[in-house]
Design a protein around this motif. Structure first.
Motif, PDB file in Angstrom:
ATOM      1  N   VAL A 288       0.845  -1.191   0.000  1.00 61.53           N
ATOM      2  CA  VAL A 288       0.000   0.000   0.000  1.00 61.53           C
ATOM      3  C   VAL A 288       0.886   1.249   0.000  1.00 61.53           C
ATOM      4  CG1 VAL A 288      -1.802   1.259   1.230  1.00 61.53           C
ATOM      5  CG2 VAL A 288      -1.802  -1.251   1.251  1.00 61.53           C
ATOM      6  N   ILE A 289       0.574   2.186  -0.913  1.00 57.58           N
ATOM      7  CA  ILE A 289       1.388   3.395  -1.081  1.00 57.58           C
ATOM      8  C   ILE A 289       0.511   4.631  -0.988  1.00 57.58           C
ATOM      9  CG2 ILE A 289       2.905   4.676  -2.631  1.00 57.58           C
ATOM     10  CD1 ILE A 289       3.559   1.932  -3.963  1.00 57.58           C
ATOM     11  N   SER A 290       0.931   5.563  -0.140  1.00 51.81           N
ATOM     12  CA  SER A 290       0.277   6.867   0.001  1.00 51.81           C
ATOM     13  C   SER A 290       1.239   7.952  -0.438  1.00 51.81           C
ATOM     14  CB  SER A 290      -0.121   7.088   1.465  1.00 51.81           C
ATOM     15  OG  SER A 290      -0.191   8.458   1.786  1.00 51.81           O
ATOM     16  N   ASN A 291       0.857   8.725  -1.442  1.00 55.07           N
ATOM     17  CA  ASN A 291       1.696   9.804  -1.954  1.00 55.07           C
ATOM     18  C   ASN A 291       1.039  11.149  -1.628  1.00 55.07           C
ATOM     19  OD1 ASN A 291       4.088  10.149  -4.186  1.00 55.07           O
ATOM     20  ND2 ASN A 291       2.596  11.797  -4.372  1.00 55.07           N
ATOM     21  N   ASP A 292       1.631  11.906  -0.702  1.00 52.89           N
ATOM     22  CA  ASP A 292       1.138  13.253  -0.350  1.00 52.89           C
ATOM     23  C   ASP A 292      -0.348  13.241   0.004  1.00 52.89           C
ATOM     24  OD1 ASP A 292       3.687  13.797  -1.246  1.00 52.89           O
ATOM     25  OD2 ASP A 292       3.083  15.002  -2.956  1.00 52.89           O
ATOM     26  N   SER A 293      -0.771  12.319   0.869  1.00 52.54           N
ATOM     27  CA  SER A 293      -2.204  12.143   1.123  1.00 52.54           C
ATOM     28  C   SER A 293      -2.765  13.086   2.177  1.00 52.54           C
ATOM     29  CB  SER A 293      -2.497  10.696   1.517  1.00 52.54           C
ATOM     30  OG  SER A 293      -1.832  10.344   2.712  1.00 52.54           O
ATOM     31  N   GLY A 294      -1.945  13.584   3.094  1.00 55.64           N
ATOM     32  CA  GLY A 294      -2.361  14.635   4.014  1.00 55.64           C
ATOM     33  C   GLY A 294      -3.523  14.304   4.917  1.00 55.64           C
ATOM     34  N   CYS A 295      -4.337  15.316   5.191  1.00 56.55           N
ATOM     35  CA  CYS A 295      -5.456  15.211   6.122  1.00 56.55           C
ATOM     36  C   CYS A 295      -6.458  14.159   5.653  1.00 56.55           C
ATOM     37  CB  CYS A 295      -6.143  16.569   6.246  1.00 56.55           C
ATOM     38  SG  CYS A 295      -7.525  16.608   7.406  1.00 56.55           S
ATOM     39  N   GLY A 296      -6.854  13.281   6.557  1.00 59.50           N
ATOM     40  CA  GLY A 296      -7.757  12.195   6.189  1.00 59.50           C
ATOM     41  C   GLY A 296      -7.052  11.073   5.467  1.00 59.50           C
ATOM     42  N   GLY A 297      -5.722  11.229   5.285  1.00 60.68           N
ATOM     43  CA  GLY A 297      -4.898  10.196   4.682  1.00 60.68           C
ATOM     44  C   GLY A 297      -3.864   9.741   5.685  1.00 60.68           C
ATOM     45  N   ALA A 298      -2.582  10.088   5.441  1.00 59.03           N
ATOM     46  CA  ALA A 298      -1.536   9.655   6.354  1.00 59.03           C
ATOM     47  C   ALA A 298      -1.246  10.652   7.474  1.00 59.03           C
ATOM     48  CB  ALA A 298      -0.248   9.379   5.573  1.00 59.03           C
ATOM     49  N   ALA A 299      -1.653  11.900   7.349  1.00 57.51           N
ATOM     50  CA  ALA A 299      -1.281  12.918   8.342  1.00 57.51           C
ATOM     51  C   ALA A 299      -2.147  12.826   9.591  1.00 57.51           C
ATOM     52  CB  ALA A 299      -1.398  14.313   7.730  1.00 57.51           C
ATOM     53  N   LEU A 300      -1.531  13.009  10.757  1.00 57.56           N
ATOM     54  CA  LEU A 300      -2.255  12.974  12.018  1.00 57.56           C
ATOM     55  C   LEU A 300      -3.228  14.149  12.111  1.00 57.56           C
ATOM     56  CD1 LEU A 300       0.633  12.094  14.510  1.00 57.56           C
ATOM     57  CD2 LEU A 300      -1.163  10.557  13.668  1.00 57.56           C
ATOM     58  N   SER A 301      -4.484  13.879  12.380  1.00 53.32           N
ATOM     59  CA  SER A 301      -5.491  14.933  12.480  1.00 53.32           C
ATOM     60  C   SER A 301      -5.263  15.818  13.696  1.00 53.32           C
ATOM     61  CB  SER A 301      -6.891  14.315  12.568  1.00 53.32           C
ATOM     62  OG  SER A 301      -7.200  13.578  11.411  1.00 53.32           O
ATOM     63  N   ARG A 302      -4.803  15.244  14.807  1.00 53.90           N
ATOM     64  CA  ARG A 302      -4.657  15.996  16.040  1.00 53.90           C
ATOM     65  C   ARG A 302      -3.598  17.086  15.977  1.00 53.90           C
ATOM     66  NH1 ARG A 302      -7.094  11.391  17.560  1.00 53.90           N
ATOM     67  NH2 ARG A 302      -8.190  11.264  19.578  1.00 53.90           N
ATOM     68  N   ARG A 303      -2.720  17.044  14.984  1.00 54.62           N
ATOM     69  CA  ARG A 303      -1.699  18.091  14.855  1.00 54.62           C
ATOM     70  C   ARG A 303      -2.291  19.417  14.369  1.00 54.62           C
ATOM     71  NH1 ARG A 303       3.559  17.992  14.190  1.00 54.62           N
ATOM     72  NH2 ARG A 303       3.483  18.862  12.074  1.00 54.62           N
ATOM     73  N   ASP A 337      -6.876   7.984  15.109  1.00 57.90           N
ATOM     74  CA  ASP A 337      -6.129   8.947  14.308  1.00 57.90           C
ATOM     75  C   ASP A 337      -5.424   8.164  13.224  1.00 57.90           C
ATOM     76  OD1 ASP A 337      -4.965  11.355  13.369  1.00 57.90           O
ATOM     77  OD2 ASP A 337      -4.900  12.158  15.416  1.00 57.90           O
ATOM     78  N   GLN A 338      -4.739   8.865  12.333  1.00 57.16           N
ATOM     79  CA  GLN A 338      -4.345   8.217  11.073  1.00 57.16           C
ATOM     80  C   GLN A 338      -3.208   7.220  11.222  1.00 57.16           C
ATOM     81  OE1 GLN A 338      -7.402   9.484  10.180  1.00 57.16           O
ATOM     82  NE2 GLN A 338      -6.522   8.922   8.188  1.00 57.16           N
ATOM     83  N   HIS A 339      -2.464   7.263  12.314  1.00 52.56           N
ATOM     84  CA  HIS A 339      -1.470   6.208  12.544  1.00 52.56           C
ATOM     85  C   HIS A 339      -2.156   4.842  12.667  1.00 52.56           C
ATOM     86  CE1 HIS A 339      -3.021   7.072  16.500  1.00 52.56           C
ATOM     87  NE2 HIS A 339      -2.285   6.142  17.068  1.00 52.56           N
ATOM     88  N   LEU A 371       5.574   6.275  12.130  1.00 49.88           N
ATOM     89  CA  LEU A 371       6.307   6.000  13.367  1.00 49.88           C
ATOM     90  C   LEU A 371       5.405   5.392  14.434  1.00 49.88           C
ATOM     91  CD1 LEU A 371       8.924   6.320  15.050  1.00 49.88           C
ATOM     92  CD2 LEU A 371       8.092   8.600  15.687  1.00 49.88           C
ATOM     93  N   TYR A 372       4.226   5.966  14.615  1.00 49.89           N
ATOM     94  CA  TYR A 372       3.342   5.511  15.694  1.00 49.89           C
ATOM     95  C   TYR A 372       2.529   4.274  15.316  1.00 49.89           C
ATOM     96  CZ  TYR A 372       4.568   9.875  18.014  1.00 49.89           C
ATOM     97  OH  TYR A 372       5.257  10.897  18.618  1.00 49.89           O
ATOM     98  N   ALA A 373       2.609   3.867  14.059  1.00 53.93           N
ATOM     99  CA  ALA A 373       2.015   2.585  13.651  1.00 53.93           C
ATOM    100  C   ALA A 373       2.995   1.437  13.833  1.00 53.93           C
ATOM    101  CB  ALA A 373       1.554   2.654  12.197  1.00 53.93           C
ATOM    102  N   GLU A 374       4.268   1.758  14.008  1.00 56.70           N
ATOM    103  CA  GLU A 374       5.304   0.730  14.068  1.00 56.70           C
ATOM    104  C   GLU A 374       5.069  -0.327  15.147  1.00 56.70           C
ATOM    105  OE1 GLU A 374      10.139   0.428  13.843  1.00 56.70           O
ATOM    106  OE2 GLU A 374       9.291   1.848  15.271  1.00 56.70           O
ATOM    107  N   PRO A 375       4.576   0.016  16.341  1.00 58.77           N
ATOM    108  CA  PRO A 375       4.379  -1.044  17.343  1.00 58.77           C
ATOM    109  C   PRO A 375       3.504  -2.203  16.859  1.00 58.77           C
ATOM    110  CG  PRO A 375       4.249   1.106  18.393  1.00 58.77           C
ATOM    111  CD  PRO A 375       4.321   1.355  16.913  1.00 58.77           C
ATOM    112  N   VAL A 376       2.528  -1.918  16.008  1.00 54.47           N
ATOM    113  CA  VAL A 376       1.691  -2.993  15.473  1.00 54.47           C
ATOM    114  C   VAL A 376       2.506  -3.875  14.539  1.00 54.47           C
ATOM    115  CG1 VAL A 376      -0.361  -3.540  14.127  1.00 54.47           C
ATOM    116  CG2 VAL A 376      -0.405  -1.622  15.736  1.00 54.47           C
TER     117      VAL A 376
END
Length: 431
Positions: A288-303, A337-339, A371-376
């Motif tokens: 699975v590849i995400s290219n510049d997906s941003g809000c609602g994609g790979a970027a954390l909403s809480r930021r 969140d998106q992680h 980074l925060y998905a890594e534990p899974v």
């Protein structure tokens, strides 16, 4: 007649006023790291009743389904199952395309089992010299399959498209000038030379990218109990696009020239949000590849950096389910969140890419999701990510999880594709 023209003019004027008012009220984006609020992310390895997920069994049986339901109910909306009676039809095939390098074929997917709309058209390129089924990259595009390559034999889409003079779109329809206008984002020959195929699909075949109350596209096929639009927890346009990618996968499983066990789903921008959601739901996508997906994609909403839930839900009210509106300016109340979206891809390879000048998409927020998905990924026995800090520009990280931030703007470039092809080589070859 004059009264009709006058009424139409008034309606259009009111539309412009409302649009301008909405833009004027749009919150000023934050691009200052110092102004990012403190936040606490939900733990992907902590169940809703507070139990620590310490085994793969607990992840698969309890926590993963729980997270998936939360994204369905609160963010993207629940999608219907695959239709029972889809029809696949090969509508064209050329065995010596690209100067003999490739087989090019077009396939129509009819969702109702009858030759009627809505239908989805696949443009497929495969290496002509392949002696066995080939792995492929699959991706949605913004302006029609005919934009992928400057080839007059590719069927010109007749579907609605966003206005774009540079893409040769006139009155929301493609023209002959549209051909090849997105070729820079789809290096077909490079993909073929590396031994992969490409499956391209126009997103508007599945659902037009505008807020029409879901009267067009696939939504109308599945309205329940006489309702004219999805319920608050049912699929928006991004979920519909992801559903369409899975229907394309249904076809790939029937094509003997394609290695359907090695399909990489790739998307850019809003279609990168889509590729992540498709990969999270459908485990048949092997990468699975995400290219510049941003809000609602790979970027954390809480930021709340760059594009926010406030902006995206007001500018594109059709993308997500209506429940997502509950969290406008209340990101800390989101149960996910998106992680956690990235974590749903585990243990399959996932690659997230950012661009240095694309602050709107929050590159740091995209990195942190990986980074925060890594534990899974670690829990499931993979190499994980292997990085704690953002890499330097143009210095990709490639383990089971991949990430890069490159120079340049919001786009898909040759640099991006080189990383994706190398990443696929790393995980597909020998498997």
């Amino acid at each position: 007649m004059k009264r009709l023209l006058l009424t139409t003019s008034i309606v259009f004027a009111l539309f412009l006023i409302c649009s301008q008012t909405a833009r004027a009220q749009r919150p000023k984006p934050n691009y200052d790291e110092a102004k990012v609020p403190q936040f606490t992310l939900p733990d992907p390895l902590l169940t809703s009743d507070g139990k620590q997920v310490d085994s793969a069994e607990l992840w698969w049986k309890v926590r993963r389904p729980e997270i998936l339901r939360l994204f369905e109910n609160e963010v993207y909306g629940k999608s219907p199952a695959a239709p029972n009676n889809m029809l696949f039809e090969v509508t064209s095939q050329k065995n010596d395309a690209l100067n003999g390098k490739a087989i090019r074929k077009e396939v129509s997917i009819y969702f109702t089992g009858k030759k009627e709309e809505p239908r989805m058209d696949l443009l497929i390129y495969l290496p002509a010299k392949a002696t066995k089924p080939v792995p492929v990259f699959m991706g949605l595009n913004f302006y029609g399959n005919h934009t992928i390559a400057d080839d007059p034999e590719i069927t010109l889409s007749t579907k609605w498209m966003r206005a774009n003079q540079e893409k040769g779109v006139v009155n929301n329809r493609a023209t002959e000038k549209s051909r090849g206008t997105s070729a820079s984002r789809w290096p077909v020959e490079q993909i073929i030379d590396r031994g992969y195929g490409l499956v391209a699909i126009y997103c508007g075949d599945i659902d037009p990218d505008y807020d029409d109350g879901f009267q067009n596209g696939v939504h109308a096929l599945f309205n329940k109990d006489g309702k004219s639009k999805p319920a608050a927890d049912e699929w928006g346009t991004i979920a519909a696009w992801a559903w369409g990618l899975s229907r394309a996968m249904d076809y790939l499983e029937t094509d003997p020239q394609i290695d359907h066990k090695h399909v990489a789903v790739m998307g850019h921008s809003r279609l990168g949000k889509t590729s992540l959601w498709a990969g999270a739901q459908d485990q048949r996508f092997a990468l699975v590849i995400s290219n510049d997906s941003g809000c609602g994609g790979a970027a954390l909403s809480r930021r709340r950096f760059g594009e926010t839930l406030n902006v995206i839900n007001n500018a594109f009210p059709h993308w997500f389910c209506d429940n997502f509106n509950k969290y406008i300016d209340k990101e800390d109340e989101l149960p996910v969140d998106q992680h956690m979206l990235v974590a749903l891809v585990a243990p399959r390879p996932v690659y997230v890419a950012s661009a240095q000048e694309d602050q709107w998409a929050d590159p740091r927020g995209e990195f942190l999701s990986v980074l925060y998905a890594e534990p899974v990924y670690k829990l499931l026995g993979t190499s994980g990510f292997g990085a704690k800090e953002m890499p330097d520009v143009n210095q990709p990280i490639k383990q089971r999880m991949g990430y890069h931030i490159r120079t340049g703007k919001h786009d898909v470039t040759d640099f991006d594709w080189r990383q994706y092809l190398d990443f696929a080589d790393q995980h597909f070859q020998g498997s």
